[in-house]
Design an enzyme around this catalytic site. Sequence first.
Site, short mmCIF file in Angstrom:
data_model
loop_
_atom_site.label_atom_id
_atom_site.label_comp_id
_atom_site.label_asym_id
_atom_site.label_seq_id
_atom_site.Cartn_x
_atom_site.Cartn_y
_atom_site.Cartn_z
N CYS A 6 54.62 96.86 53.14
CA CYS A 6 55.54 95.91 53.78
C CYS A 6 55.90 94.69 52.93
CB CYS A 6 55.00 95.41 55.13
SG CYS A 6 54.86 96.70 56.37
N ASP A 7 55.31 94.53 51.75
CA ASP A 7 55.65 93.35 50.94
C ASP A 7 55.51 93.66 49.45
OD1 ASP A 7 56.54 90.76 50.63
OD2 ASP A 7 54.56 89.85 50.85
N VAL A 8 56.13 94.74 49.02
CA VAL A 8 56.09 95.12 47.61
C VAL A 8 57.02 94.21 46.82
CG1 VAL A 8 56.54 96.96 45.94
CG2 VAL A 8 55.56 97.52 48.18
#
Length: 234
Positions: free
Chosen positions: A71-73
């Site tokens: 969810c936060d690459v």
Amino acid sequence: NVVRIWGFCAEKTHRLLVSEFVENGSLDKILFHNMNLSPSLTWSQRYNTALGVAKGLAYLHHECLEWIVHCDVKPENILLDEDFQPKLADFGLVKLLGQGAGAQMLSRVHGTRGYIAPEWVLNLTITGKVDVYSYGVVLFELVMGTRVSSQVVQGEGEVEVEMTVGHYTKILKEKLASKDQSWLLEFVDCRLSGEFNYLQAGMMLKIAVSCVEAERRRRPNMSHVVETLLSLMD
């Protein structure tokens, strides 16, 4: 290619995670904070970073007992060890998905401006394809050496960032269809002074274009990305 957690404390008000030390810090500091000097990352290191991150995401998406959506690459969450091997970090926004067919979820927007897939903004059901989109943006940045979001006017919103990604995608689809690859010299980070592998650069951009497709079913899965990148390893 995933940062290891060695221990934790969850005793009353005490909350602590102990993770392995990753010597060279985050990718963003090495890739973006040295713009007027010689590049800190060679082409082979950039390609290896792309491959390592893809392996990490493929592990999370396809090999874990419970499938994980990061969810936060983004470059800030990609750490490089002493040998410049990449490791995914910061799982604070992670979501677990059951392995049943068609497992999906619906949630509020997660992630960081510039790397958020369209389905977050549209409030659609969320799958691992949101990580694939973010990975595609990171690929653009590894090749160009600059942030995609830096091309947007200061203060503009996520829609404008998405339009910038779409602009790159439209241009690259036309150029990638050409047999002439001389245009890569203008697109690849100028700090490399032309010292890069043309086949690998073209493939990274081709993968990036497919990863940022607005229609998520057209994006590849990360296992396929790993196989494609491995096929062009020196």
